[in-house]
Design an enzyme around this catalytic site. Structure first.
Site, PDB file in Angstrom:
ATOM      1  N   THR A   1     -48.495  53.989  23.337  1.00 48.84           N
ATOM      2  CA  THR A   1     -47.630  53.309  22.381  1.00 48.84           C
ATOM      3  C   THR A   1     -46.418  52.914  23.192  1.00 48.84           C
ATOM      4  OG1 THR A   1     -48.363  54.757  20.574  1.00 48.84           O
ATOM      5  CG2 THR A   1     -46.270  53.691  20.249  1.00 48.84           C
TER       6      THR A   1
ATOM      7  N   ARG B   1     -58.384  51.471  10.860  1.00 49.28           N
ATOM      8  CA  ARG B   1     -57.622  52.725  11.026  1.00 49.28           C
ATOM      9  C   ARG B   1     -56.132  52.412  11.215  1.00 49.28           C
ATOM     10  NH1 ARG B   1     -54.224  54.754  15.396  1.00 49.28           N
ATOM     11  NH2 ARG B   1     -54.292  57.013  15.333  1.00 49.28           N
TER      12      ARG B   1
ATOM     13  N   THR C   1     -51.429  61.145  19.433  1.00 49.96           N
ATOM     14  CA  THR C   1     -52.482  61.109  18.420  1.00 49.96           C
ATOM     15  C   THR C   1     -51.844  60.915  17.053  1.00 49.96           C
ATOM     16  OG1 THR C   1     -53.702  62.666  19.794  1.00 49.96           O
ATOM     17  CG2 THR C   1     -54.478  62.371  17.538  1.00 49.96           C
TER      18      THR C   1
HETATM   19  N1  GLY Z   1     -49.582  56.832  18.144  1.00 53.55           N
HETATM   20  C1  GLY Z   1     -50.287  55.637  18.030  1.00 53.55           C
HETATM   21  C2  GLY Z   1     -51.471  55.738  17.188  1.00 53.55           C
HETATM   22  O1  GLY Z   1     -52.015  56.804  17.011  1.00 53.55           O
HETATM   23  O2  GLY Z   1     -51.909  54.732  16.667  1.00 53.55           O
END
Ligand code: GLY
Length: 335
Positions: free
Chosen positions: A204, A232, A256
């Site tokens: 990210t 998602r 995550t």
């Molecule tokens: N931290 C970015 C994601 O899980 O989409």
């Protein structure tokens, strides 16, 4: 229960906490800035030349933000501009260089927040917007909503002046290889099939800033996780989870996403300060070391006094810290 966990966060000796960090604060009156390029990093064994490439990319973004804040620009403007630089850099998982979903396409998420007013904007599942962070800013400024998704966000983009690109514009060879590996491992039921797998899995980009007027802002952008199910949504576009700013601190997370959503990490960092009397360093460290699990990722944050922190529980996190006292550091691993 919540009170107990806050108190435990205050009294647990730092020696018992298992996370890596950079920064740690000195109080100052001027601007302060932190960036990250994700917690899914190169391994420590990567040749120095490759590491240097990433450090140079971080240096470009951090130096640009430093210059803008030093000349008095707002934290909000600087966070957006710095994240645009990171989105345009194929080294990082946001914008150009975003990871692929399981269908071999890119779905991008971003959010931005102004700490002084709590105004915020976010987009999720966008496919043709070159710089999703700027569309998130437009959601904040031009709509009465906070989060627009997929087709609705794209249609909103049609009415705005944001650069559009075909979805294939985000393609890169290294992300395609990562997808192929994940799909192959998944087909054979291997380790990479695990949803919490860190390698190739996530990344990210983000920026947090305190400007000379004392205002805080946070901006975060991502392609999500390699091989994610289409549709998602992770923590990045969710205000309070992957991105948050208020009068206490500004926080941008990487890792995550599902874990950062469960623990509402962004807002929890500031809530520990507001209701638990913790410093930024104590709060961020306790969450990354205690609440999250090993390899979940990390965060960067700045508080209203200009204290900076970068915390992670993965092997590394691309990060950079700078402030008005002359601090200027970029790194990947703990020193
Ligand atoms: N931290 C970015 C994601 O899980 O989409």
């Amino acid at each position: 229960m919540r009170l107990i966990s806050l108190l435990v966060g205050v009294v647990v000796p730092f020696a018992l906490l298992s996370c890596r960090s950079a920064g740690g604060g000195t109080k100052l009156d001027g601007w302060a800035l932190a960036i990250h390029g994700g917690a899914g990093t190169l391994s420590k064994n990567t040749p120095p030349a490759k590491r240097q490439e990433y450090e140079e990319a971080l240096t470009v973004a951090l130096a640009y933000g430093r210059e803008r804040l030093a000349r008095g620009d707002s934290a909000l403007d600087v966070c957006e501009a710095v994240v645009r630089i990171l989105e345009d850099d194929p080294h990082f998982n946001a914008g150009k260089g975003a990871v692929y979903n399981e269908k071999g396409e890119h779905e991008l998420d971003a959010s931005i927040m102004d700490g002084a007013t709590l105004r915020c904007g976010a987009v999720t599942g966008v496919r043709t917007v070159k710089n999703p962070i700027s569309l998130a800013r437009l959601v904040m400024e031009k709509t009465r909503h906070v989060l627009l998704m997929g087709d609705g966000a794209e249609q909103f983009a049609d009415s705005q002046t944001v650069e559009r690109v075909p979805n294939t514009w985000f393609d890169t060879e290294h992300r395609k290889r990562a997808l192929d590996e994940v799909l192959k491992e998944r087909a054979s039921g291997g380790a990479m099939a695990a949803p919490r797998s860190v390698q190739h899995g996530y990344g990210t980009v983000g920026c947090v800033a305190r400007d000379n007027a004392g205002n805080l802002a946070a901006a975060t952008s991502t392609g999500g996780m390699t091989g994610k199910r289409w549709g998602r949504i992770g923590d990045t576009p969710l205000i309070g989870a992957g991105n948050y700013a208020d009068g206490w601190a500004a926080v941008s997370c990487t890792g995550t996403g599902e874990q950062f959503m469960r623990h509402v990490v962004g807002r929890t960092v500031t809530a520990r300060m507001e209701f638990g009397g913790q410093t930024l360093e104590q709060s961020a460290r306790a969450i990354v070391a205690d609440t999250l699990q090993k390899d979940d990722g990390g965060l960067i944050a700045v508080d209203r006094d200009g204290n900076l922190t970068a915390q992670w529980n993965s092997e590394g996190m691309y990060h950079g810290l700078a402030d008005a006292s002359g601090r200027f550091t970029v790194g990947i691993f703990a020193k």
